[in-house]
Design a protein around this motif. Structure first.
Motif: not given
Ligand SMILES: Nc1ncnc2c1ncn2[C@@H]1O[C@H](COP(=O)(O)OP(=O)(O)O)[C@@H](O)[C@H]1O
Ligand SMILES: N[C@@H](CCC(=O)OP(=O)(O)O)C(=O)O
Length: 266
Positions: A21, A33, A54
């Motif tokens: 990320l 993303i 996440s």
């Protein structure tokens, strides 16, 4: 020609790590993303039920606050996570909205494992979100999850958390996206001759010996916790795939059975 994999995938959990990320400079990896949000929204449109676990709260918080090194103090990390989690969810909200996809935030502590009522409550929430075609986005509740003497609340890493989520909601498959192509016989960042293992049916001490400890500076798990997660899935008679999250749309190929990354399946 390598054979296609046979996978059940009506209900899947996808875990993305900090290294997927964020860039090494602490900035958001917008390409990853965006692709992740596009892919998961596409899967929901196909009729699948999808949960996203996440990481990234601390990594994103560090980047946002302009702090270079992850501090060792737990309260400082918790404060940074509080900032990063909000930013992360804001970005997810924006990107998923482009595809008309609704999301819900679930922050978990170890209570959901330790206390049957908490377990049932969180399961109810997941089931209702999935019925509504919402993608639950899960992280550890970093602001309350600290090791206390009499109340052990910490999962410690999102790799094992994702396996706990996957087994709790009886998911068919856990897809773990990381910054590496799969599980190698030894750490490929240290050994140039490391070999990718396409399939693992059983995990023992020897398997763990190949996991070279801590990973990137912002992630916490490294390969050991990914193996522990895989072990949890195998014990529950479920499958896990570890693959590179550089292009999260790789998930479409994985679900078509393409032999990418490492499949953990009994
Ligand atoms: N046997 C192995 N196979 C693959 N990666 C390994 C192995 N042993 C250690 N690693 C390390 O684990 C890292 C992935 O873990 P981590 O950095 O925690 O990722 P994430 O942020 O995705 O959770 C890899 O980049 C690699 O450096
Ligand atoms: N809850 C923490 C999780 C950290 C973590 O497990 O990171 P990773 O090894 O990248 O999956 C965070 O969001 O920063």
């Amino acid at each position: 020609m390598v054979e296609k994999r046979h996978l059940k995938s009506a209900r899947i959990v996808v875990k993305v790590g900090t290294s997927t990320l964020t860039h090494a400079n602490g900035k958001l990896n917008l390409k990853a993303i965006d692709q992740l949000c596009y892919t998961l929204s596409g899967l929901v449109n196909e009729g699948k039920q999808v949960v996203l676990v996440s990481s990234g709260a601390i990594g994103v918080g560090l980047g946002l606050l302009g702090i270079d090194e992850r501090p060792s103090s737990i309260p400082q990390q918790q404060a940074i996570a509080a900032v990063g989690q909000t930013q992360l969810m804001t970005v997810y909200q924006q990107r998923f909205a482009i595809y008309g996809q609704k999301i819900g935030q679930i922050l978990l502590t170890h209570d959901v494992v330790d206390y049957p009522i908490s377990h049932q409550n969180v399961l109810n929430t997941f089931e209702n979100l999935l019925q509504l075609n919402v993608i639950p986005i899960v992280n550890e509740n970093d602001t309350v999850a600290v090791d206390e003497l009499d109340h052990h609340t910490k999962f410690g890493d999102n790799d094992q958390l994702s396996a706990i989520v996957a087994t709790t909601i009886d998911a068919d498959l856990l897809i773990m996206l990381s910054d590496i192509d799969g599980f190698f016989d030894k750490n490929p960042r240290k050994y140039a001759d490391a070999v990718l293992l396409p399939r693992i049916g059983h995990i023992d001490e020897q398997t763990f010996e190949g996991a070279g400890g801590q990973g990137t500076k912002l992630g916490t798990g490294g390969m050991t916790t990914k193996l522990k997660a895989a072990q949890k899935m195998l014990n529950a008679d479920k499958s896990m795939i570890l693959a590179n999250g550089e292009n999260p749309s790789i998930i479409f190929k994985l679900l078509q059975g393409e032999p990418i990354g490492t499949l953990f399946q009994a």
